[in-house]
Design a protein around this motif. Sequence first.
Motif, short mmCIF file in Angstrom:
data_model
loop_
_atom_site.label_atom_id
_atom_site.label_comp_id
_atom_site.label_asym_id
_atom_site.label_seq_id
_atom_site.Cartn_x
_atom_site.Cartn_y
_atom_site.Cartn_z
N ALA A 284 -11.80 6.30 2.35
CA ALA A 284 -11.99 7.63 1.42
C ALA A 284 -13.41 7.35 0.62
N VAL A 285 -13.41 6.47 -0.18
CA VAL A 285 -14.34 6.31 -1.19
C VAL A 285 -15.74 5.94 -0.41
N LEU A 286 -15.67 5.17 0.33
CA LEU A 286 -17.14 4.80 0.97
C LEU A 286 -17.50 5.88 1.62
N ALA A 287 -16.94 6.92 2.44
CA ALA A 287 -17.05 8.15 2.89
C ALA A 287 -17.69 9.14 2.04
N GLU A 288 -17.09 9.12 0.83
CA GLU A 288 -17.60 10.01 -0.38
C GLU A 288 -19.05 9.25 -0.78
N LEU A 289 -19.12 7.88 -0.60
CA LEU A 289 -20.46 7.59 -1.22
C LEU A 289 -21.54 7.78 -0.03
N GLY A 290 -21.05 8.41 0.86
CA GLY A 290 -22.19 8.49 2.08
C GLY A 290 -22.25 8.02 3.23
N HIS A 291 -21.33 7.00 3.41
CA HIS A 291 -21.37 6.26 4.78
C HIS A 291 -20.38 7.03 5.87
N GLU A 292 -20.61 6.45 7.12
CA GLU A 292 -19.63 7.01 8.10
C GLU A 292 -19.00 6.13 8.16
N VAL A 293 -17.55 6.51 8.34
CA VAL A 293 -16.39 5.43 8.29
C VAL A 293 -15.44 5.64 9.16
N HIS A 294 -15.16 4.65 9.92
CA HIS A 294 -14.08 4.66 11.12
C HIS A 294 -13.12 3.82 10.42
N CYS A 295 -11.86 4.21 10.44
CA CYS A 295 -10.58 3.68 10.01
C CYS A 295 -9.58 3.42 11.21
N ILE A 296 -9.27 1.95 11.38
CA ILE A 296 -8.55 1.43 12.47
C ILE A 296 -7.20 1.02 12.02
N ASP A 297 -6.04 1.66 12.76
CA ASP A 297 -4.85 0.75 12.33
C ASP A 297 -3.91 0.80 13.50
N HIS A 298 -3.11 -0.14 13.79
CA HIS A 298 -2.25 -0.26 14.92
C HIS A 298 -0.91 0.62 14.86
N ASP A 299 -0.85 0.97 13.72
CA ASP A 299 0.38 1.92 13.51
C ASP A 299 0.11 3.44 14.02
N GLU A 300 0.41 3.73 15.28
CA GLU A 300 0.25 5.06 15.77
C GLU A 300 0.72 6.23 14.97
N TRP A 301 1.92 6.03 14.40
CA TRP A 301 2.53 6.98 13.45
C TRP A 301 1.42 7.22 12.33
N LYS A 302 0.94 6.20 11.71
CA LYS A 302 -0.02 6.73 10.56
C LYS A 302 -1.17 7.30 11.24
N ILE A 303 -1.61 6.86 12.10
CA ILE A 303 -3.01 7.33 12.70
C ILE A 303 -2.67 8.96 13.18
N ARG A 304 -1.57 9.07 13.54
CA ARG A 304 -1.10 10.62 14.15
C ARG A 304 -1.16 11.48 12.65
N LEU A 305 -0.54 11.01 11.65
CA LEU A 305 -0.47 11.45 10.41
C LEU A 305 -1.96 11.98 10.10
N LEU A 306 -2.58 10.82 9.88
CA LEU A 306 -4.12 11.04 9.30
C LEU A 306 -4.76 11.93 10.15
N ASN A 307 -4.90 11.90 11.38
CA ASN A 307 -5.50 12.94 12.04
C ASN A 307 -4.97 14.47 11.98
N ASN A 308 -3.83 14.44 11.49
CA ASN A 308 -3.19 15.77 11.07
C ASN A 308 -3.50 16.08 9.67
N GLY A 309 -4.43 15.62 9.10
CA GLY A 309 -4.68 15.99 7.50
C GLY A 309 -3.83 15.29 6.46
N GLU A 310 -2.71 14.51 7.10
CA GLU A 310 -1.83 13.87 6.05
C GLU A 310 -1.95 12.59 5.67
N VAL A 311 -1.56 12.05 4.50
CA VAL A 311 -1.60 10.65 3.98
C VAL A 311 -0.31 10.14 3.89
N PRO A 312 0.04 8.82 4.81
CA PRO A 312 1.45 8.41 4.80
C PRO A 312 2.34 7.88 3.44
#
Length: 427
Positions: A17-45
Amino acid sequence: MNICIIGAGYVGLTTAAVLAELGHEVHCIDHDEWKIRLLNNGEVPFYEPGLEELIAKNDNYLTFSGRWDDIKRAAVVVICVGTPPRPDGGTDLRYIEAVLDRLATTIKSYKTIVTKSTVPPGTNEWMRAELIRKGVKPQLFRIVSNPEFLREGSAVYDMFHPDKIVVGLEPDDDQSLAVMQAVYAGINAPYLTTSLTGAELIKYAANAFLATKISFINEMARICDAFAVDVNDIARGIGLDPRIGPHFLRAGLGYGGSCFPKDIKALEHAARSRQVEPHLLKAVQTINATQLDVCFQKLNEQLAPLTDKKIAVLGISFKPNTDDTRFSPAEALIRRLSENGCTVAAYDPKATLSEPLTRVTQVQSVHEAIQGADGLVIATDWDEFRTLDWGQVKAAMNGTLVFDGRNCLDRHAVEQSGLRYMGVGRP
Ligand code: NAD
Ligand code: UGA
């Protein structure tokens, strides 16, 4: 820059989040599908102040997935996976190993690989050798050790305002410092460059020193109890000396969380692996491991017999402003009370008990917790507990004991309402 973060936990998500705020294009990978689903719904785990808002604000520059292919476009890969303790006190590097396996098959163009996870001395050197052994050409990557010093509960603030940026480099690497300065462009902090292993050890030394201050003041609290002196006066008295400083001198139930306990053990383990006997680190851990016994004993002396006593415990998380209960002293105390026959009503503004416990109920408010309680324990120093109306508390309780397990209350305010105050090293 195009940056890929591996691991969407407390450190990874805050970094993203901080690097995106600083102007970078950031992609975040996690192997926990539940976390990724939440994040893609705009929620933080998990609960971390300001993080959900910062992620939402940078929605356009921040993506989440479990796809390793997304690494291909990134110039910088930041490893933020967990490094949990092994039963022997060493560090379980299985998540780092899994990342190396994936990196080995995906790196096709030059990458700066940044290790933010806390890893034992020598790990970054080993990671470099492993990648080469797995077939990655040495000219396709550099490893940088960039330990993270954020605190849970103020992670976003800490990452925007670090007191230093530690950059550990390979011996002949004269380009990665500039890469790191570009990654953190916009953040105003001194850079400290050292070797890969030097950076790893700075991280452990910082956590070990902070834990040492806590164990020191907890030992002083025991001495203060014996001499009828308030340890908060001692902390203030020594804290005014700039060589000592006022921070991390609050006596209480001891340190917890996912990092201090594991990192002090890991440093002890690392020292032993090179035949160095870590006397101080052992003492720090012994004091911390017995601090809960000392506090429990004080409670027992006041409320004995504990069987069938109703205790209200305020706080479940390991510290305020987080819902993290990993190695939480508050939860350990609740467990101890339950094992000794108490009925516990536990309340926390954000955290949930990590397992069901006999005779323990988690309630939804302070008000509910204190009804008919024989004793009240402050186990986590949330602001909400400092400013309670003690007259109302007295009226709701059955007994009169308030045990301030975090030395965070105004004892006079408590005593004025007719309650009995007991702190840690505050007779
Ligand atoms: P965490 O458990 O919250 O997050 C780690 C994440 O990594 C999890 O979401 C997990 O699913 C993911 N992960 C694990 N293996 C993976 C893999 N192979 N591929 C993709 N994702 C994977 O951990 P954390 O608290 O963020 O800590 C991470 C590291 O940072 C640790 O080494 C810790 O010591 C260090 N650290 C933590 C803090 C803190 O306050 N939590 C502060 C400084 C440093
Ligand atoms: C700690 C360090 O402060 C961070 O710099 C570091 O990055 C992080 O560990 C990590 O490596 O993960 P954190 O565990 O989030 O951060 O929380 P702290 O504020 O350090 O508190 C740790 C524990 O010490 C808590 O249980 C807290 O209640 C306890 N503590 C803290 C005390 O008992 N007394 C004090 O005076 C201060």
